[in-house]
Scaffold this motif. Structure first.
Motif, mmCIF file in Angstrom:
data_model
loop_
_atom_site.group_PDB
_atom_site.id
_atom_site.type_symbol
_atom_site.label_atom_id
_atom_site.label_comp_id
_atom_site.label_asym_id
_atom_site.label_seq_id
_atom_site.Cartn_x
_atom_site.Cartn_y
_atom_site.Cartn_z
ATOM 1 N N PHE A 123 36.261 47.006 29.464
ATOM 2 C CA PHE A 123 34.933 46.577 29.909
ATOM 3 C C PHE A 123 34.906 46.366 31.424
ATOM 4 C CE2 PHE A 123 33.969 44.694 25.500
ATOM 5 C CZ PHE A 123 33.143 45.744 25.162
ATOM 6 N N LEU A 124 36.019 45.898 31.984
ATOM 7 C CA LEU A 124 36.077 45.661 33.439
ATOM 8 C C LEU A 124 35.866 46.943 34.239
ATOM 9 C CD1 LEU A 124 39.047 43.156 33.828
ATOM 10 C CD2 LEU A 124 36.626 42.713 34.262
ATOM 11 N N LYS A 125 36.228 48.070 33.665
ATOM 12 C CA LYS A 125 36.118 49.337 34.392
ATOM 13 C C LYS A 125 34.681 49.726 34.689
ATOM 14 C CE LYS A 125 40.535 51.047 32.900
ATOM 15 N NZ LYS A 125 41.343 52.167 32.535
ATOM 16 N N THR A 126 33.725 49.243 33.899
ATOM 17 C CA THR A 126 32.322 49.599 34.130
ATOM 18 C C THR A 126 31.483 48.408 34.596
ATOM 19 O OG1 THR A 126 31.850 49.256 31.783
ATOM 20 C CG2 THR A 126 32.335 51.514 32.498
ATOM 21 N N ALA A 127 32.096 47.255 34.709
ATOM 22 C CA ALA A 127 31.359 46.053 35.128
ATOM 23 C C ALA A 127 31.122 46.045 36.636
ATOM 24 C CB ALA A 127 32.118 44.801 34.716
ATOM 25 N N LYS A 128 29.961 45.549 37.014
ATOM 26 C CA LYS A 128 29.637 45.343 38.431
ATOM 27 C C LYS A 128 29.846 43.876 38.811
ATOM 28 C CE LYS A 128 27.898 49.510 39.152
ATOM 29 N NZ LYS A 128 28.947 50.442 38.885
ATOM 30 N N CYS A 187 45.913 36.324 27.048
ATOM 31 C CA CYS A 187 44.815 36.435 28.021
ATOM 32 C C CYS A 187 45.295 36.685 29.456
ATOM 33 C CB CYS A 187 43.955 35.170 27.997
ATOM 34 S SG CYS A 187 43.071 34.944 26.455
ATOM 35 N N ALA A 188 46.560 36.446 29.729
ATOM 36 C CA ALA A 188 47.068 36.559 31.102
ATOM 37 C C ALA A 188 46.761 37.916 31.757
ATOM 38 C CB ALA A 188 48.560 36.256 31.140
ATOM 39 N N PRO A 189 46.986 39.058 31.088
ATOM 40 C CA PRO A 189 46.695 40.345 31.752
ATOM 41 C C PRO A 189 45.212 40.512 32.107
ATOM 42 C CG PRO A 189 48.033 40.699 29.786
ATOM 43 C CD PRO A 189 47.608 39.265 29.775
ATOM 44 N N LEU A 190 44.335 40.056 31.251
ATOM 45 C CA LEU A 190 42.896 40.169 31.517
ATOM 46 C C LEU A 190 42.492 39.280 32.691
ATOM 47 C CD1 LEU A 190 40.086 41.213 30.840
ATOM 48 C CD2 LEU A 190 39.949 39.484 29.040
ATOM 49 N N ILE A 191 42.992 38.068 32.704
ATOM 50 C CA ILE A 191 42.697 37.141 33.810
ATOM 51 C C ILE A 191 43.196 37.738 35.117
ATOM 52 C CG2 ILE A 191 43.251 34.886 34.798
ATOM 53 C CD1 ILE A 191 43.385 33.866 31.821
ATOM 54 N N GLU A 192 44.399 38.268 35.102
ATOM 55 C CA GLU A 192 44.969 38.869 36.311
ATOM 56 C C GLU A 192 44.126 40.044 36.797
ATOM 57 O OE1 GLU A 192 49.105 40.821 37.994
ATOM 58 O OE2 GLU A 192 49.131 39.816 36.049
ATOM 59 N N LYS A 193 43.635 40.868 35.884
ATOM 60 C CA LYS A 193 42.780 42.012 36.271
ATOM 61 C C LYS A 193 41.493 41.528 36.936
ATOM 62 C CE LYS A 193 44.905 45.677 34.403
ATOM 63 N NZ LYS A 193 45.505 46.706 35.202
ATOM 64 N N VAL A 194 40.893 40.462 36.410
ATOM 65 C CA VAL A 194 39.687 39.911 37.032
ATOM 66 C C VAL A 194 40.022 39.400 38.431
ATOM 67 C CG1 VAL A 194 37.943 38.075 36.925
ATOM 68 C CG2 VAL A 194 38.559 39.322 34.848
ATOM 69 N N PHE A 195 41.113 38.659 38.564
ATOM 70 C CA PHE A 195 41.498 38.092 39.855
ATOM 71 C C PHE A 195 41.828 39.173 40.887
ATOM 72 C CE2 PHE A 195 43.184 33.691 38.295
ATOM 73 C CZ PHE A 195 41.887 33.288 38.067
ATOM 74 N N ARG A 196 42.495 40.242 40.466
ATOM 75 C CA ARG A 196 42.961 41.266 41.409
ATOM 76 C C ARG A 196 41.906 42.312 41.765
ATOM 77 N NH1 ARG A 196 48.294 41.292 42.599
ATOM 78 N NH2 ARG A 196 49.681 40.137 41.226
ATOM 79 N N ASN A 197 40.874 42.437 40.955
ATOM 80 C CA ASN A 197 39.874 43.472 41.182
ATOM 81 C C ASN A 197 39.070 43.174 42.448
ATOM 82 O OD1 ASN A 197 37.515 45.188 41.002
ATOM 83 N ND2 ASN A 197 38.174 45.585 38.910
ATOM 84 N N MET A 239 47.287 30.686 39.602
ATOM 85 C CA MET A 239 46.929 32.100 39.783
ATOM 86 C C MET A 239 45.693 32.227 40.664
ATOM 87 S SD MET A 239 47.450 33.794 36.000
ATOM 88 C CE MET A 239 46.737 35.374 36.428
ATOM 89 N N ALA A 240 44.683 31.417 40.384
ATOM 90 C CA ALA A 240 43.439 31.468 41.149
ATOM 91 C C ALA A 240 43.693 31.134 42.618
ATOM 92 C CB ALA A 240 42.415 30.513 40.554
ATOM 93 N N LYS A 241 44.494 30.116 42.849
ATOM 94 C CA LYS A 241 44.792 29.702 44.222
ATOM 95 C C LYS A 241 45.567 30.799 44.959
ATOM 96 C CE LYS A 241 46.574 25.802 46.816
ATOM 97 N NZ LYS A 241 47.213 24.479 46.737
ATOM 98 N N MET A 242 46.533 31.394 44.282
ATOM 99 C CA MET A 242 47.336 32.450 44.880
ATOM 100 C C MET A 242 46.475 33.662 45.241
ATOM 101 S SD MET A 242 50.824 34.079 43.363
ATOM 102 C CE MET A 242 50.057 35.186 42.184
ATOM 103 N N MET A 243 45.473 33.961 44.396
ATOM 104 C CA MET A 243 44.597 35.110 44.624
ATOM 105 C C MET A 243 43.365 34.741 45.452
ATOM 106 S SD MET A 243 45.933 37.604 42.831
ATOM 107 C CE MET A 243 47.036 37.894 41.476
ATOM 108 N N LYS A 244 43.326 33.487 45.910
ATOM 109 C CA LYS A 244 42.217 32.987 46.737
ATOM 110 C C LYS A 244 40.869 33.104 46.027
ATOM 111 C CE LYS A 244 44.472 33.788 51.163
ATOM 112 N NZ LYS A 244 45.797 34.115 50.879
ATOM 113 N N LYS A 245 40.859 32.714 44.741
ATOM 114 C CA LYS A 245 39.642 32.728 43.937
ATOM 115 C C LYS A 245 39.151 31.297 43.741
ATOM 116 C CE LYS A 245 39.370 37.131 42.962
ATOM 117 N NZ LYS A 245 38.227 37.948 43.296
#
Length: 130
Positions: A52-57, A74-84, A103-109
């Motif tokens: 779903f992330l591939k077509t989300a805006k 859930c870790a891989p999905l969360i990471e994909k959201v953070f890294r996109n 994770m959020a802090k490291m990715m500056k989210k």
């Protein structure tokens, strides 16, 4: 496409199959895709969320968590959201989760506290405004 991701990071006995936040999002944003999973979900379910992330805006990520639970499946999905870097996202957490917050802090989210459905709705409407 707007994607709402609702993840439950809780002991399996406390996973809820009906959620007030999800129900309200379905009413407020009927055109959005709503994806739900939990830390114990099968990898095929998580992979569907990643697809779903591939077509989300825009993505609204809502994590409902107990403090000492592992992110698990859930870790891989969360990471994909953070890294996109293409998708705009707004991230909420209800409860606490040290690993998620690291994770959020490291990715500056920025992570917003989900204090109430009404308050998160206000933030989401502002985020989705064209």
């Amino acid at each position: 496409m707007t994607l709402f991701i609702h993840l439950q990071i809780k002991p399996i006995a406390q996973i809820q199959f009906r959620n007030e936040w999800v129900a309200q999002m379905k009413v407020e944003f009927p055109e959005a895709i709503i994806f739900e999973a939990d830390a114990h979900s099968e990898s095929i379910v998580i992979n569907q969320g990643i697809l779903f992330l591939k077509t989300a805006k825009k993505v609204v990520l809502y994590l409902d968590s107990h403090a000492n639970e592992k992110l698990g499946a859930c870790a891989p999905l969360i990471e994909k959201v953070f890294r996109n870097k293409v998708i705009q996202s707004i991230i909420f957490i209800q409860g606490e989760n040290e690993m998620f917050e690291k994770m959020a802090k490291m990715m500056k989210k920025e992570v917003l506290r989900a204090e109430s459905t009404k308050k998160s709705l206000t933030e989401i409407h502002r985020f989705l405004k064209p």
